[in-house]
Scaffold this motif. Structure first.
Motif, PDB file in Angstrom:
ATOM      1  N   LEU B  46       1.021  -1.388   0.267  1.00 56.05           N
ATOM      2  CA  LEU B  46      -0.106   0.198   0.143  1.00 56.05           C
ATOM      3  C   LEU B  46       0.922   1.239  -0.330  1.00 56.05           C
ATOM      4  O   LEU B  46       1.873   1.634   0.573  1.00 56.05           O
ATOM      5  CB  LEU B  46      -0.992  -0.468   0.935  1.00 56.05           C
ATOM      6  CG  LEU B  46      -1.933  -1.294   1.496  1.00 56.05           C
ATOM      7  CD1 LEU B  46      -2.311  -1.113   2.834  1.00 56.05           C
ATOM      8  CD2 LEU B  46      -2.674  -1.258   0.316  1.00 56.05           C
ATOM      9  N   ILE B  47       0.544   2.099  -1.161  1.00 55.62           N
ATOM     10  CA  ILE B  47       1.455   3.844  -0.752  1.00 55.62           C
ATOM     11  C   ILE B  47       0.347   5.119  -0.490  1.00 55.62           C
ATOM     12  O   ILE B  47      -0.771   4.574  -0.550  1.00 55.62           O
ATOM     13  CB  ILE B  47       2.009   3.837  -2.222  1.00 55.62           C
ATOM     14  CG1 ILE B  47       0.645   3.723  -3.414  1.00 55.62           C
ATOM     15  CG2 ILE B  47       2.823   2.930  -2.605  1.00 55.62           C
ATOM     16  CD1 ILE B  47       1.532   3.913  -4.514  1.00 55.62           C
ATOM     17  N   ILE B  53      -4.693   6.382   0.244  1.00 56.05           N
ATOM     18  CA  ILE B  53      -4.118   5.107   0.094  1.00 56.05           C
ATOM     19  C   ILE B  53      -4.568   4.090  -0.650  1.00 56.05           C
ATOM     20  O   ILE B  53      -5.344   3.859  -1.182  1.00 56.05           O
ATOM     21  CB  ILE B  53      -4.670   3.628   1.569  1.00 56.05           C
ATOM     22  CG1 ILE B  53      -3.878   4.627   3.113  1.00 56.05           C
ATOM     23  CG2 ILE B  53      -4.047   2.285   1.503  1.00 56.05           C
ATOM     24  CD1 ILE B  53      -4.545   4.076   4.569  1.00 56.05           C
ATOM     25  N   THR B  55      -3.505   1.028  -3.419  1.00 53.22           N
ATOM     26  CA  THR B  55      -2.735  -0.476  -3.521  1.00 53.22           C
ATOM     27  C   THR B  55      -2.107  -0.892  -5.159  1.00 53.22           C
ATOM     28  O   THR B  55      -2.016   0.057  -6.079  1.00 53.22           O
ATOM     29  CB  THR B  55      -3.925  -1.671  -3.895  1.00 53.22           C
ATOM     30  OG1 THR B  55      -4.917  -1.388  -2.860  1.00 53.22           O
ATOM     31  CG2 THR B  55      -3.294  -2.648  -3.298  1.00 53.22           C
ATOM     32  N   LEU B  57       0.284  -2.844  -7.377  1.00 60.78           N
ATOM     33  CA  LEU B  57       0.345  -4.684  -8.296  1.00 60.78           C
ATOM     34  C   LEU B  57       1.609  -4.442  -8.537  1.00 60.78           C
ATOM     35  O   LEU B  57       1.753  -3.257  -9.844  1.00 60.78           O
ATOM     36  CB  LEU B  57      -0.602  -4.696  -9.279  1.00 60.78           C
ATOM     37  CG  LEU B  57      -1.683  -5.539  -9.062  1.00 60.78           C
ATOM     38  CD1 LEU B  57      -2.427  -5.939  -8.531  1.00 60.78           C
ATOM     39  CD2 LEU B  57      -2.098  -5.467 -10.878  1.00 60.78           C
ATOM     40  N   VAL B  86      -5.459   2.925  -8.432  1.00 60.48           N
ATOM     41  CA  VAL B  86      -4.333   1.063  -7.765  1.00 60.48           C
ATOM     42  C   VAL B  86      -3.007   1.866  -8.938  1.00 60.48           C
ATOM     43  O   VAL B  86      -3.392   2.349  -9.917  1.00 60.48           O
ATOM     44  CB  VAL B  86      -5.426   0.439  -8.726  1.00 60.48           C
ATOM     45  CG1 VAL B  86      -3.922  -0.832  -8.712  1.00 60.48           C
ATOM     46  CG2 VAL B  86      -6.778  -0.344  -8.162  1.00 60.48           C
TER      47      VAL B  86
END
Lengths: 784, 148
Positions: B46-47, B53, B55, B57, B86
């Motif tokens: 997570l950043i 927040i 995710t 990938l 994302v």
């Protein structure tokens, strides 16, 4: 009228009327109980009057007609023409029910519904009748009539703007003149000349009725608001309605601000710039105040929900032929709006249940030596950042045996579970879906639906519920709920180099396990790690292992020299979570995780820490389920309530059950067991004719159990590992080689037969089987 | 006459990929990441993207490519999805290129399993092939969670 405006007006009417009707019920019940304030009747009148006016304006003729009939009766009451009889109160309560049901139908389907309210209308009409002809029973203690009263009333709360004369001058305000000019002192005090008032009321009522037809309606309701406001207190004048969605958005923004503040504070500490530091401090203070302020706007006193309870208690107890007095304590306790909404229905359910199942009939109460009137207490207070709500009755209490029997019959629990289940846990069986102990199903409750829903609803908002009961003297339900959901206090921990936040709601205590010293460390029972905490075996979960952060082998229980244990509570049970480090507590802003993670139940969300990095928030229940610390046999035996354990220890003992081979079972008092170990048989050595093992830097002598207890078969050596009970006394330890440790139980049986001095204290029945009780003094002897 | 599409391009190893530029929210340098234990392998963590927040990938893992060397910090391509932004971790970001929409050809049948479902097609550019990814498929992780 524009359809959307109409829609909006109806929405306003609904909100206002539902609120008003709650107030109406409340005041009416106060009048019934004789505790009414001076203004009660006026309040009641205004509620109905407003509904009538607005409904008329919107063309809702049914509502208007019903409200109108009630208004007439109320007007008579208010003017002192008649005084309130119990029959009248009941009729007036029915009026609010009828109005509510029509409003609800309006809300749901857009129409008032076609329920027939004519019986109610004729009842209300009939109740007005006697007064005109018969009623002027009252003497005339008040010498000066209306005018002086008007003066005094207006002088006090209302500013000059609405002098009664001015109002009267507008003619069409007739209808509203009454509330202003006929103030509270006239009730219940009798009136000098009752006749004029009913008459005065009659024409206005007549015009109201005319409004139903159509045209004058607008003027009637247009007139209503100013008079309405004039009569209200200043507090209501200065309040405005705000859409909850706006508040939610504000709350989110404040959440963002809190995060930004945390980051700046941390940076300011590093940079060492005095200006930045002082600005950051100011930002800190302002943010905190803003956060509190915004949270406060969403707070409502719990009394808002409780206003409905006097009515519910009255109706339910009347229906059941019971006498119940309701006490409410702490109604000013504030809760977040969303939470208030969520607990409303569960609370109503609990209250109905308490009256139906809890409080006995007057005859039975008298027979039991209790006052005829049962007491139901609603209590709310703050405790440790949570709100506690208790619903307590002084009724018959719950028969734990019956609950057990019922759960057993339904196949919810096994006979073994039933046998060793403490009362306190048995009570909580009532939260199982479909389980009801009511002998007969009543209109009110007993269908076995409900308590599980109550529990689910409470848990959904992060709360918990527990039930305490004592047979014969009452039942208390205690609900714990968080103050708010968006920003929560949390404990920050580190494990495997990662930070995690644990909501403080689940936190019970923090324990430092020091295995370097003499104290007991983490032990293994049945392969599952446990920790002995004040006479309790606490099942443990290693956070790093559960989350797979380190290889499972790296952290074998017992090998740590010291660890941090967090005692957590989930689903009413406790377990220990072992972490590397406990950092601090912090207010965190809960942010949802992406849907990609929906299968990971061990996280409740994520948050951003002061350094800008993300930390995961642990879901304590999900984690416990993953680690299976709540469901296995260890937890069953171990998770005994501490209070109960303390009280029980005096006369009950925890026993370690051992399958001694050949079908015989043996029980060793847990108090004489220091440790349970499993050793590989290959590590056994011989010394001085005894079997020994190197253990914790010393030599531990090993004694087979059948050496201590004659007539036991040789322990089977089928597996490579041997289970050993370690006992220490006087600085010496001994390991007893036992066959197989099967369980830990609390001794329930009383049919203990006498021993024969052969190492056994006697026999008892545990879980339906005969078990020999081992004499612990034998252990002591074998150690020396 | 023919329609053109603008693609945001990046590389993963020797391959050259593109995604629709309109899907891209922003491109940011490598961020500190919080890993999510027990999560599917392709999820790197997570950043914190300005208080949100997000995710992250790993596209290499998602496409079944070998992991990138530790010395090569990935770049975040943050894309819009119905479930919020994302971040896709890629090796190196390239230019925005304009391609002829009609030039899209089906991916050859020899493309391997994991990649197959997320590749919309291939553009033949002058000097190399540009593989077009379907972002909505990329963020749809196969269930149940694949064991590493």
């Amino acid at each position: 009228m524009d359809a959307s405006i109409q829609q909006q007006l109806i929405a306003d009417l609904l909100v206002e009327s539902f609120e008003g009707l709650d107030r109406y019920d409340h005041e009416l019940l106060q009048i019934e109980s004789g505790t009414a304030g001076a203004d009660s009747l006026n309040v009641i009148f205004r509620v109905i009057h407003t509904i009538k006016g607005t409904a008329g304006c919107l063309g809702l003729s049914h509502i208007q007609r019903v409200a109108h009939t009630g208004e007439n009766l109320l007007d008579l009451l208010r003017s002192g023409g008649i005084s309130a009889s119990p029959e009248m109160i009941s009729a007036l309560l029915k009026l609010s029910d009828a109005l509510r049901s029509m409003l609800r139908s309006l809300e749901a389907s857009g129409s008032e519904g076609d329920a027939d309210h004519s019986p109610l209308i004729s009842l209300l009409d009939r109740l007005q009748e006697p007064l005109g002809a018969v009623e002027p029973i009252v003497p005339a203690p008040v010498a000066s009539p209306a005018s002086s009263v008007v003066q005094s009333q207006c002088a006090e709360p209302i500013p000059a703007t609405s002098a009664p004369g001015a109002d009267a001058g507008f003619g069409f305000f007739d209808d509203d003149l009454a509330p202003v000019q006929m103030p509270e002192p006239l009730f219940p005090a009798p009136v000098p000349t009752p006749a004029p008032f009913p008459e005065a009321a009659a024409p206005s009522a007549g015009s109201g009725a005319g409004a139903a037809a159509g045209s004058p309606a607008a003027s009637v309701s247009a007139g209503a608001p100013p008079a309405e406001n004039a009569g209200r207190s200043n507090a209501e004048d200065s309040a405005i309605r705000v859409d909850v969605a706006h508040l939610d958005r504000l709350m989110n923004l404040v959440g963002e601000l809190v995060l930004a503040r945390n980051q700046i504070l941390q940076k300011a500490g590093v940079v060492q710039d005095p200006t930045l530091l002082s600005t950051a401090q100011r930002l800190n203070v302002i943010t905190t105040e803003l956060q509190e302020g915004v949270m406060k706007t969403r707070m409502q006193p719990i009394g808002n929900v409780w206003t409905r309870f006097p009515r519910i208690v009255r109706d339910v107890s009347a229906e059941l032929g019971k006498k119940v007095r309701l006490y409410m304590e702490g109604r000013e306790t504030e809760l977040d709006r969303t939470i208030i909404e969520a607990i409303k229905d569960p609370l109503i359910h609990i209250v109905r249940n308490a009256i139906d199942h809890g409080i006995e009939s007057p005859e039975r109460r008298v027979a039991a030596g209790k006052p005829e009137e049962g007491a139901l207490v609603l209590r709310a207070y703050h405790e440790g950042g949570q709100v506690i709500i208790e619903i307590a009755d002084d009724g018959a209490g719950i028969n734990a045996e019956k609950v057990r029997a019922r759960a057993l019959r339904d196949g919810r629990i096994t006979p073994e579970q039933a046998a060793r289940m403490p009362d306190r846990e048995a009570f909580n069986l009532v939260f199982l879906p479909g389980l009801s102990t009511a002998e007969k199903i009543t209109n009110v409750s007993g269908r076995g639906v409900g308590m599980d829903v109550v529990k689910t609803n409470i848990e959904r908002i992060g709360g918990s519920i527990e039930l305490l009961s004592e047979l014969g003297s009452g039942t208390t339900l205690r609900i714990k709920i968080p103050l708010t959901l968006a920003i929560i206090p949390a404990l920050i921990v580190t494990s495997g180099g990662e930070r995690f936040a644990i909501p403080q709601v689940s936190l019970v205590e923090l324990v430092r396990i020091d295995t370097a010293g003499e104290g007991r460390g983490i032990e293994s029972l049945y392969g599952a790690p446990v920790y002995r905490l004040r006479e309790r075996l606490l099942p443990l979960a290693m956070l790093d292992r559960e989350l797979g952060i380190v290889p499972a082998e790296a952290a074998t229980p017992g090998s740590e020299t010291g660890s941090n244990l967090i005692v957590l509570q989930a689903d009413g049970r406790q377990f220990g979570l072992v972490v590397d480090e406990i950092n601090d507590t912090q207010e965190i802003v809960v942010k949802p995780l992406s849907k990609i993670f929906r299968s990971l139940t061990c996280y409740a969300g994520a948050t951003i820490m002061g350094d800008g990095r993300v930390a995961l928030i642990l879901d304590v229940l999900g984690l416990a389920q993953r680690a299976a610390v709540l469901s296995d046999a260890t937890a069953q035996a171990a998770a005994v309530d501490p209070n109960r354990a303390a009280s029980v220890l005096a006369n009950r003992e925890k026993l370690l059950l051992i399958e001694a081979g050949g079908g015989s079972r043996l029980a060793i008092p847990l108090s004489s067991v220091d440790r349970l170990e499993e050793f590989e048989r290959s590590r056994f050595e011989w010394s001085g004719g005894r079997q020994v093992i190197q253990y914790r830097g010393g030599i531990l002598p090993l004694v087979p159990l059948n050496r201590l207890v004659p007539n036991l078969p040789e322990p089977e050596e089928s597996s490579d590992n041997a289970q050993v009970v370690v006992h220490s006394s006087g600085g010496r330890s001994v390991g007893i080689l036992v066959g197989h440790v099967s369980d830990i139980v609390e001794e329930e049986g009383s049919e203990r037969s006498a021993g024969d001095g052969s190492g056994l204290l006697g026999s008892t029945v545990i879980q339906g089987r005969v078990v020999d009780l081992f004499d612990p003094t034998r252990l002591h002897l074998s150690a020396h | 006459m023919s329609e053109t599409r603008q693609l945001c391009t990046f590389t993963l190893g020797d391959f050259f990929f593109g995604i629709d530029v309109l899907k891209v929210q922003e491109i940011i340098r490598h961020q500190e990441m919080t890993r999510v234990p027990l999560a599917p392998e392709a999820i790197r963590g997570l950043i914190n993207l300005r208080g949100q927040i997000v995710t992250a990938l790993d596209l290499r893992s998602r496409l079944g490519l070998p992991p990138r060397s530790a010395s090569l910090p990935p770049t975040n391509v943050v894309i819009h999805t119905p479930d919020g932004p994302v971040s896709l971790l890629v090796d190196e970001i390239g230019d925005v290129v304009e391609v002829d929409a009609a030039g899209l050809t089906r991916a050859p049948d020899t493309v391997r399993g994991a990649a197959r479902q997320v590749i919309t097609g291939v553009f033949r550019l002058k000097e190399r092939l540009l593989i077009l990814l379907d972002t909505s498929k990329v963020v749809e992780l196969p269930e149940p969670v694949p064991a590493p």
